[in-house]
Design an enzyme around this catalytic site. Structure first.
Site, mmCIF file in Angstrom:
data_model
loop_
_atom_site.group_PDB
_atom_site.id
_atom_site.type_symbol
_atom_site.label_atom_id
_atom_site.label_comp_id
_atom_site.label_asym_id
_atom_site.label_seq_id
_atom_site.Cartn_x
_atom_site.Cartn_y
_atom_site.Cartn_z
ATOM 1 N N GLY A 150 0.062 -7.241 5.152
ATOM 2 C CA GLY A 150 -1.000 -8.179 4.773
ATOM 3 C C GLY A 150 -2.281 -8.046 5.573
ATOM 4 O O GLY A 150 -3.018 -9.021 5.753
ATOM 5 N N MET B 119 4.038 -3.610 -3.649
ATOM 6 C CA MET B 119 4.682 -2.317 -3.847
ATOM 7 C C MET B 119 5.546 -2.215 -5.103
ATOM 8 O O MET B 119 6.508 -1.450 -5.143
ATOM 9 C CB MET B 119 5.536 -1.964 -2.606
ATOM 10 C CG MET B 119 4.735 -1.867 -1.338
ATOM 11 S SD MET B 119 3.405 -0.638 -1.438
ATOM 12 C CE MET B 119 4.360 0.857 -1.225
ATOM 13 N N ARG B 120 5.206 -2.992 -6.138
ATOM 14 C CA ARG B 120 5.917 -2.850 -7.410
ATOM 15 C C ARG B 120 4.889 -2.669 -8.520
ATOM 16 O O ARG B 120 3.728 -3.044 -8.372
ATOM 17 C CB ARG B 120 6.744 -4.105 -7.713
ATOM 18 C CG ARG B 120 7.929 -4.332 -6.805
ATOM 19 C CD ARG B 120 8.817 -5.426 -7.390
ATOM 20 N NE ARG B 120 9.223 -5.077 -8.745
ATOM 21 C CZ ARG B 120 10.263 -4.303 -9.054
ATOM 22 N NH1 ARG B 120 11.041 -3.844 -8.099
ATOM 23 N NH2 ARG B 120 10.545 -4.025 -10.297
ATOM 24 N N ILE B 121 5.361 -2.113 -9.636
ATOM 25 C CA ILE B 121 4.467 -1.974 -10.781
ATOM 26 C C ILE B 121 4.551 -3.260 -11.597
ATOM 27 O O ILE B 121 5.653 -3.766 -11.867
ATOM 28 C CB ILE B 121 4.872 -0.750 -11.629
ATOM 29 C CG1 ILE B 121 4.701 0.525 -10.790
ATOM 30 C CG2 ILE B 121 4.041 -0.666 -12.909
ATOM 31 C CD1 ILE B 121 5.174 1.778 -11.469
ATOM 32 N N LEU B 122 3.411 -3.811 -11.971
ATOM 33 C CA LEU B 122 3.418 -5.041 -12.774
ATOM 34 C C LEU B 122 3.771 -4.716 -14.221
ATOM 35 O O LEU B 122 3.304 -3.718 -14.772
ATOM 36 C CB LEU B 122 2.046 -5.698 -12.731
ATOM 37 C CG LEU B 122 1.593 -6.287 -11.399
ATOM 38 C CD1 LEU B 122 0.158 -6.776 -11.505
ATOM 39 C CD2 LEU B 122 2.509 -7.425 -10.957
ATOM 40 N N ASN C 165 -4.905 -6.430 4.600
ATOM 41 C CA ASN C 165 -5.990 -6.663 3.632
ATOM 42 C C ASN C 165 -6.121 -8.153 3.326
ATOM 43 O O ASN C 165 -7.231 -8.671 3.229
ATOM 44 C CB ASN C 165 -5.749 -5.873 2.349
ATOM 45 C CG ASN C 165 -6.170 -4.427 2.501
ATOM 46 O OD1 ASN C 165 -7.355 -4.114 2.482
ATOM 47 N ND2 ASN C 165 -5.199 -3.540 2.696
ATOM 48 N N SER D 292 -9.664 3.178 -2.795
ATOM 49 C CA SER D 292 -10.238 2.860 -4.105
ATOM 50 C C SER D 292 -9.837 1.456 -4.515
ATOM 51 O O SER D 292 -8.691 1.040 -4.294
ATOM 52 C CB SER D 292 -9.683 3.816 -5.172
ATOM 53 O OG SER D 292 -9.949 5.153 -4.828
ATOM 54 N N ASP E 36 -1.857 3.084 -10.557
ATOM 55 C CA ASP E 36 -3.051 3.505 -9.804
ATOM 56 C C ASP E 36 -4.061 4.275 -10.652
ATOM 57 O O ASP E 36 -4.627 5.279 -10.188
ATOM 58 C CB ASP E 36 -2.644 4.383 -8.601
ATOM 59 C CG ASP E 36 -1.724 3.647 -7.651
ATOM 60 O OD1 ASP E 36 -1.827 2.418 -7.543
ATOM 61 O OD2 ASP E 36 -0.885 4.317 -7.016
ATOM 62 N N HIS F 72 -6.063 0.867 -3.281
ATOM 63 C CA HIS F 72 -5.150 2.000 -3.109
ATOM 64 C C HIS F 72 -5.707 2.935 -2.025
ATOM 65 O O HIS F 72 -6.910 3.202 -2.011
ATOM 66 C CB HIS F 72 -5.015 2.749 -4.447
ATOM 67 C CG HIS F 72 -4.100 3.924 -4.351
ATOM 68 N ND1 HIS F 72 -2.731 3.792 -4.304
ATOM 69 C CD2 HIS F 72 -4.363 5.248 -4.246
ATOM 70 C CE1 HIS F 72 -2.187 4.988 -4.184
ATOM 71 N NE2 HIS F 72 -3.142 5.893 -4.155
ATOM 72 N N THR G 39 -4.142 -1.495 -14.745
ATOM 73 C CA THR G 39 -3.683 -1.280 -16.114
ATOM 74 C C THR G 39 -2.175 -1.005 -16.034
ATOM 75 O O THR G 39 -1.600 -1.039 -14.933
ATOM 76 C CB THR G 39 -4.405 -0.074 -16.757
ATOM 77 O OG1 THR G 39 -4.151 1.062 -15.929
ATOM 78 C CG2 THR G 39 -5.896 -0.316 -16.890
ATOM 79 N N ASN H 217 -6.592 -3.987 -7.756
ATOM 80 C CA ASN H 217 -5.715 -3.379 -6.752
ATOM 81 C C ASN H 217 -6.531 -2.539 -5.783
ATOM 82 O O ASN H 217 -7.599 -2.045 -6.123
ATOM 83 C CB ASN H 217 -4.684 -2.482 -7.455
ATOM 84 C CG ASN H 217 -3.697 -1.861 -6.480
ATOM 85 O OD1 ASN H 217 -3.228 -2.521 -5.541
ATOM 86 N ND2 ASN H 217 -3.369 -0.588 -6.665
HETATM 87 C C1 GRF Z 1 -2.928 -0.595 1.855
HETATM 88 O O1 GRF Z 1 -3.093 0.707 2.341
HETATM 89 C C2 GRF Z 1 -3.257 -0.657 0.399
HETATM 90 O O2 GRF Z 1 -4.223 0.259 0.017
HETATM 91 C C3 GRF Z 1 -1.937 -0.284 -0.251
HETATM 92 O O3 GRF Z 1 -0.965 -0.858 0.570
HETATM 93 C C4 GRF Z 1 -1.474 -1.022 1.887
HETATM 94 C C5 GRF Z 1 -1.322 -2.474 2.217
HETATM 95 O O4 GRF Z 1 -1.540 -2.756 3.539
HETATM 96 N N1 GRF Z 1 -1.913 -0.713 -1.630
HETATM 97 P P1 GRF Z 1 -1.566 -4.265 4.033
HETATM 98 O O5 GRF Z 1 -0.268 -4.918 3.616
HETATM 99 O O6 GRF Z 1 -2.756 -4.939 3.422
HETATM 100 O O7 GRF Z 1 -1.677 -4.187 5.535
#
Ligand code: GRF
Length: 219
Positions: free
Chosen positions: A15, A93-96, A17, A139, A148, A112, A144, A110
């Site tokens: 978390g 970490m899952r596909i919606l 981000n 990015s 990614d 990435h 969709t 999202n």
């Molecule tokens: C990030 O690198 C993001 O781009 C990817 O998963 C990671 C998440 O990191 N989708 P955090 O949980 O926000 O630390």
């Protein structure tokens, strides 16, 4: 003054981000209200970050459902219960499933850790090292049904040094992410982004296919 944008953030892990978004909303008074943080992992540290910021949290474990369809139904209902305008995936970490992606068309974003369309999926930093790329980054795109690969809103670009490893790139890309995601959220909150089919407009100007690019200097 812009109206407050209600959002839900969906996570699976650390978390960082999410933290960058919480801090930006707080420090820069973004007109954003984080209605909830939803995780598919009970141990995700991002849940602690949310609790500390007094944001409601929910855990929806995939294992608790018979199949992907039922899990998606529950996740869909949970998201709807918070009435968000925008849903940010931040390390989910899952596909919606299609119900969620179609139900919130153009409203799920999202981040990435690569310069898409390069390196969708996992192990992006190692692939950059293996291929001796000179540039790397992150990015932000509309979600969709394909992994990614939705339309790109923005990219944060970093320079790859000869001494870099997958670990140092992870740190550098994270810095770019923590700069870029709050910035895009601010654009959304101020209605500066418009989505029409696969096209994205920023202040009425159509974005190029890789979105808006920013070179992010390391600090
Ligand atoms: C990030 O690198 C993001 O781009 C990817 O998963 C990671 C998440 O990191 N989708 P955090 O949980 O926000 O630390």
């Amino acid at each position: 003054m812009a109206n407050t944008l209600p959002i839900v953030v969906i996570i699976s892990g650390q978390g960082t981000n999410l933290q960058a978004i919480i801090d930006a909303v707080d420090s820069y008074n973004l007109p954003v209200s984080i209605e909830a943080v939803i995780s598919n992992k009970a141990q995700a540290y991002g849940l602690e970050r949310a609790k500390k910021a007094k944001i409601p949290t929910d855990v929806i474990l995939y294992e608790d459902f018979q199949d992907r369809h039922q899990y998606d139904e529950e996740l869909y209902k949970k998201i709807v219960s918070y009435s968000p305008q925008i849903i940010l995936l931040a390390g989910y970490m899952r596909i919606l499933g299609p119900k969620i992606v179609q139900g919130f068309k153009h409203r799920i974003i999202n981040i990435h850790p690569s310069l898409l369309p390069l390196y969708p999926g996992l192990t992006t930093h190692q692939q950059v090292i293996n291929n001796k790329d000179g540039l790397h980054g992150c990015s932000i795109h509309i979600v969709t049904e394909d992994l990614d690969s939705g339309p790109l809103i923005a990219q944060g670009i970093i320079k790859v040094d000869l001494t870099d490893t997958a670990e140092t790139l992870k740190v550098k890309v994270a810095q770019a992410e923590h700069f870029l995601y709050p910035m895009v959220l601010n654009w959304l909150a101020h209605n500066r982004l418009k989505f029409v089919d696969d096209k994205i407009f920023f202040d009425s100007t159509q974005l190029p296919s890789n979105g808006l690019s920013f070179f992010v200097k390391q600090h």
